[in-house]
Design a protein around this motif. Structure first.
Motif, mmCIF file in Angstrom:
data_model
loop_
_atom_site.group_PDB
_atom_site.id
_atom_site.type_symbol
_atom_site.label_atom_id
_atom_site.label_comp_id
_atom_site.label_asym_id
_atom_site.label_seq_id
_atom_site.Cartn_x
_atom_site.Cartn_y
_atom_site.Cartn_z
ATOM 1 N N UNK A 124 0.736 -1.304 -0.041
ATOM 2 C CA UNK A 124 0.066 -0.159 0.074
ATOM 3 C C UNK A 124 0.920 1.222 -0.062
ATOM 4 N N UNK A 125 0.299 2.474 -0.234
ATOM 5 C CA UNK A 125 1.032 3.786 -0.169
ATOM 6 C C UNK A 125 0.842 4.112 1.315
ATOM 7 N N UNK A 126 1.748 5.076 1.743
ATOM 8 C CA UNK A 126 1.688 5.727 3.269
ATOM 9 C C UNK A 126 0.412 6.390 3.270
ATOM 10 N N UNK A 127 -0.201 6.971 2.096
ATOM 11 C CA UNK A 127 -1.082 7.863 2.028
ATOM 12 C C UNK A 127 -2.394 7.063 2.251
ATOM 13 N N UNK A 128 -2.200 5.921 2.348
ATOM 14 C CA UNK A 128 -3.448 4.855 2.405
ATOM 15 C C UNK A 128 -3.657 4.481 4.085
ATOM 16 N N UNK A 129 -2.704 4.687 4.669
ATOM 17 C CA UNK A 129 -2.343 4.272 6.117
ATOM 18 C C UNK A 129 -3.356 4.942 6.985
ATOM 19 N N UNK A 130 -4.184 4.370 7.817
ATOM 20 C CA UNK A 130 -4.976 5.184 8.561
ATOM 21 C C UNK A 130 -4.736 5.061 9.967
ATOM 22 N N UNK A 131 -5.486 5.729 10.924
ATOM 23 C CA UNK A 131 -5.113 5.597 12.396
ATOM 24 C C UNK A 131 -6.665 5.551 12.871
ATOM 25 N N UNK A 132 -6.730 4.367 13.641
ATOM 26 C CA UNK A 132 -7.716 3.934 14.244
ATOM 27 C C UNK A 132 -7.768 4.365 15.764
ATOM 28 N N UNK A 133 -8.755 5.329 16.041
ATOM 29 C CA UNK A 133 -8.688 6.032 17.322
ATOM 30 C C UNK A 133 -9.219 5.043 18.434
ATOM 31 N N UNK A 134 -10.235 4.278 18.016
ATOM 32 C CA UNK A 134 -10.694 3.223 18.886
ATOM 33 C C UNK A 134 -9.698 2.386 19.464
ATOM 34 N N UNK A 135 -9.065 1.696 18.415
ATOM 35 C CA UNK A 135 -8.121 0.690 18.485
ATOM 36 C C UNK A 135 -6.769 1.030 19.041
ATOM 37 N N UNK A 136 -6.704 2.476 18.719
ATOM 38 C CA UNK A 136 -5.237 3.196 19.013
ATOM 39 C C UNK A 136 -4.117 2.372 18.201
ATOM 40 N N UNK A 137 -4.312 2.103 16.892
ATOM 41 C CA UNK A 137 -3.718 1.496 16.131
ATOM 42 C C UNK A 137 -3.546 2.062 14.576
ATOM 43 N N UNK A 138 -2.531 1.782 14.116
ATOM 44 C CA UNK A 138 -2.734 2.138 12.413
ATOM 45 C C UNK A 138 -3.226 0.900 11.591
ATOM 46 N N UNK A 139 -3.911 1.447 10.709
ATOM 47 C CA UNK A 139 -4.492 0.299 9.857
ATOM 48 C C UNK A 139 -4.506 0.564 8.328
ATOM 49 N N UNK A 140 -4.591 -0.548 7.743
ATOM 50 C CA UNK A 140 -4.527 -0.475 6.275
ATOM 51 C C UNK A 140 -5.581 -0.055 5.571
ATOM 52 N N UNK A 141 -5.626 -0.205 4.054
ATOM 53 C CA UNK A 141 -6.780 0.348 3.102
ATOM 54 C C UNK A 141 -7.836 -0.732 3.276
ATOM 55 N N UNK A 142 -7.715 -1.737 4.029
ATOM 56 C CA UNK A 142 -8.908 -2.504 4.415
ATOM 57 C C UNK A 142 -9.229 -2.832 5.762
ATOM 58 N N UNK A 143 -8.764 -1.700 6.439
ATOM 59 C CA UNK A 143 -9.177 -1.399 8.025
ATOM 60 C C UNK A 143 -8.534 -2.593 8.727
ATOM 61 N N UNK A 144 -7.595 -3.249 8.254
ATOM 62 C CA UNK A 144 -6.852 -4.294 9.067
ATOM 63 C C UNK A 144 -5.878 -3.763 9.895
ATOM 64 N N UNK A 145 -5.577 -4.081 11.029
ATOM 65 C CA UNK A 145 -4.317 -3.447 11.619
ATOM 66 C C UNK A 145 -3.046 -3.877 11.029
ATOM 67 N N UNK A 146 -2.199 -2.806 11.501
ATOM 68 C CA UNK A 146 -0.663 -2.916 10.740
ATOM 69 C C UNK A 146 0.258 -3.170 12.028
ATOM 70 N N UNK A 147 0.730 -4.268 12.013
ATOM 71 C CA UNK A 147 1.647 -4.489 13.289
ATOM 72 C C UNK A 147 3.171 -4.312 12.625
ATOM 73 N N UNK A 148 3.472 -5.091 11.700
ATOM 74 C CA UNK A 148 4.800 -5.214 11.144
ATOM 75 C C UNK A 148 4.714 -4.255 9.732
ATOM 76 N N UNK A 149 5.485 -3.107 9.586
ATOM 77 C CA UNK A 149 5.543 -2.104 8.607
ATOM 78 C C UNK A 149 6.856 -2.178 7.945
ATOM 79 N N UNK A 150 7.327 -2.357 6.516
ATOM 80 C CA UNK A 150 8.354 -1.877 5.868
ATOM 81 C C UNK A 150 8.150 -0.669 5.265
ATOM 82 N N UNK A 151 8.832 0.515 5.500
ATOM 83 C CA UNK A 151 8.390 1.844 5.071
ATOM 84 C C UNK A 151 9.767 2.284 4.206
ATOM 85 N N UNK A 152 9.323 2.474 2.723
ATOM 86 C CA UNK A 152 10.257 3.120 2.220
ATOM 87 C C UNK A 152 10.108 4.633 2.079
#
Length: 382
Positions: free
Chosen positions: A202-230
Motif C-alpha cells: 500500500x502507500x503511506x497515504x493509504x495508512x489510517x489511524x483507528x482512534x478506538x483501537x489506537x492502532x494504524x490500519x491499512x486500506x482494508x481497515x486491518x491493523x498494521x503490526x509490522x511495516x516496512x516503510x520506504x
C-alpha cells in the motif's frame, strides 16, 4: 578495477522490464544520451579486491553500530539536529535492539588504494532491484562462467526470517512519481514472501489511524503490526501522525527501526571520524565547519541524491540544486571519485542484517552522483 566494454543483449529493455525494472529511460539526454541501466559497459574486479571490500563493509557496519551506542550513552542527539521529544524513543528502540534489515554504504574506490566512505544510506536505500536482480541475470546471460559479488537476494530472504511471522505491510509514498520506490517495495515484498511472510502493499497515504483501537490500519481497515516503510523517519516524525507512529514502536517496531535515524543522518560521518581519527576507510569530517580542510564537500545532514551538495576547492566551487540544508551540514574532506575512461563510479556496497551482501555501481561524468547517474553491472574476474 577495470571498466570494460560490453555488447548489450538484443531486446534488453524488454528483458529487464520483465525482471522488475519498470523504467530504463534516458537519464542524460542530449549529446551524452544514456539509459539509466547501461549494460554496454561493466566493471571488472579481482577476487582479492572484492574480499577487501567485504572486509571494509563489515568493519564500517560495526563502527556505525558503535556510533549509535556512543550517541545514546553520551546523549549527543543535538549533533544530529534531532528534536528533544525523539531522544527517549530512539534510545528505547536501540536498547530493545529493534530489528533492522539493510543499508547501503557509498564508497569511493579505484581498485588500488583504500576504499573511502562517502556516506551511508541506512534508512531508505534504493537501487536495490538493479543490484540484486537485474545485474545478476545480466551476468548469467552474458558471462555465465564469471562470478559477481551479489548474494543480496538470498540475504534478504534469510533476514526476513528474523523479523517475525505475522503479516508484513510494505509502503512507499504515492508522491514519488518515477515509480522507483514502488519497484523497490514490490521487490522487498517478493523476498519477504519467499521467506514465508504474508504481505500487503500500500502507500503511506493509504495508512489510517483507528482512534478506538489506537492502532494504524491499512486500506482494508486491518491493523498494521509490522511495516516496512520506504519513507524516511525524518519525514514521518514531522507528519501529523508522527507522534502516534513513534508511540507505536513500543509494541510493533517498523523496518527500518527508529534508531536508524542516527545512521541515516550525515552527522554520522563526523562522529565516525571523531571516534576513529585517521582510519584508512574514513575521510575527515566535521560539524562545526571545514576547519583546516583546503578542499571539502558540504553535505546537508538529511540530503538525498546529491541535492544541495557544495564542493569547495581552492580553485573552484560546484553546487547542486536542492532544498535541503536547513537542518545543518557536515563538512567532509573532498576525495574525488576516480576517473575511469571519463566516468566516475560510486560503489554502493550492501549490508543485509549484519553481513556484507553485494555491490551496485552508479557512475557520472561530473563530481556529484545524483538521480541522473547511470547504473552499470560488475563481474569478478581473476
Amino acid at each position: 578495477m577495470l571498466r570494460m566494454p560490453s555488447i548489450p543483449r538484443p531486446g534488453w529493455q524488454e528483458t529487464i522490464t520483465s525482471q522488475g525494472r519498470g523504467f530504463h529511460h534516458n537519464v542524460t539526454p542530449g549529446p551524452n544520451d544514456r539509459p539509466y541501466w547501461d549494460e554496454s559497459v561493466y566493471y571488472s574486479f579481482t577476487l582479492a579486491q572484492v574480499e577487501e571490500l567485504e572486509r571494509v563493509v563489515d568493519e564500517l557496519h560495526r563502527m556505525c553500530l558503535n556510533v549509535v551506542d556512543h550517541v545514546i550513552e553520551r546523549k549527543r542527539f543535538a549533533d544530529f539536529g534531532i528534536p528533544d521529544w525523539l531522544h527517549q524513543p530512539i534510545t528505547a528502540s536501540w536498547k530493545r535492539r529493534d530489528a533492522h534489515v539493510f543499508g547501503r554504504f557509498d564508497l569511493c574506490y579505484d581498485g588500488r588504494g583504500h576504499a573511502k566512505l562517502l556516506e551511508y544510506n541506512a534508512d531508505t536505500p534504493t537501487s536495490l532491484v538493479e543490484a540484486a536482480v537485474i545485474q545478476w541475470f545480466w551476468k548469467r546471460d552474458t558471462h555465465p562462467g564469471a562470478d559477481q559479488w551479489n548474494s543480496i537476494h538470498e540475504h534478504l530472504i534469510n533476514r526476513w526470517h528474523t523479523i517475525g511471522s505475522g503479516p508484513l505491510h510494505l509502503a512507499h509514498t504515492a508522491e514519488e512519481a518515477s515509480g522507483e520506490d514502488a519497484l523497490n517495495v514490490a521487490y522487498m515484498a517478493d523476498t519477504a514472501a519467499a521467506a514465508g511472510l504474508a504481505t500487503h502493499l500500500l502507500t503511506m497515504e493509504q495508512i489510517g489511524w483507528d482512534t478506538g483501537r489506537q492502532a494504524f490500519v491499512d486500506d482494508q481497515q486491518r491493523p498494521i503490526d509490522t511495516l516496512y516503510k520506504l519513507y524516511p523517519w525524518e519525514w514521518l516524525t514531522s507528519d501529523d501522525f508522527g507522534p502516534a507512529a513513534v508511540e507505536t514502536q513500543k509494541r510493533t517496531p517498523w523496518v527500518e527501526p527508529l534508531w536508524k535515524m542516527l545512521l541515516s543522518n550525515k552527522a554520522l560521518l563526523a562522529l565516525l571520524w571523531e571516534l576513529h581519527p585517521g582510519h584508512p576507510n574514513l575521510l575527515p569530517a566535521y560539524l562545526d565547519g571545514p576547519r583546516d580542510l583546503s578542499a571539502y564537500v558540504a553535505k546537508p545532514l538529511l540530503g538525498r541524491e546529491g541535492a544541495a551538495i557544495q564542493i569547495v576547492t581552492p580553485a573552484e566551487r560546484h553546487s547542486a540544486p536542492g532544498d535541503y540544508g536547513a537542518e545543518g551540514y557536515v563538512y567532509q574532506d573532498f576525495w574525488p571519485l576516480p576517473d575511469v575512461g571519463g566516468w566516475r563510479p560510486v560503489l554502493g556496497a550492501w549490508v543485509i542484517g549484519d553481513e556484507p551482501a553485494g555491490l551496485g555501481i552508479r557512475e557520472t561524468q561530473g563530481l556529484i552522483t545524483d538521480n541522473t547517474s547511470s547504473f552499470v553491472p560488475h563481474l569478478i574476474i581473476g
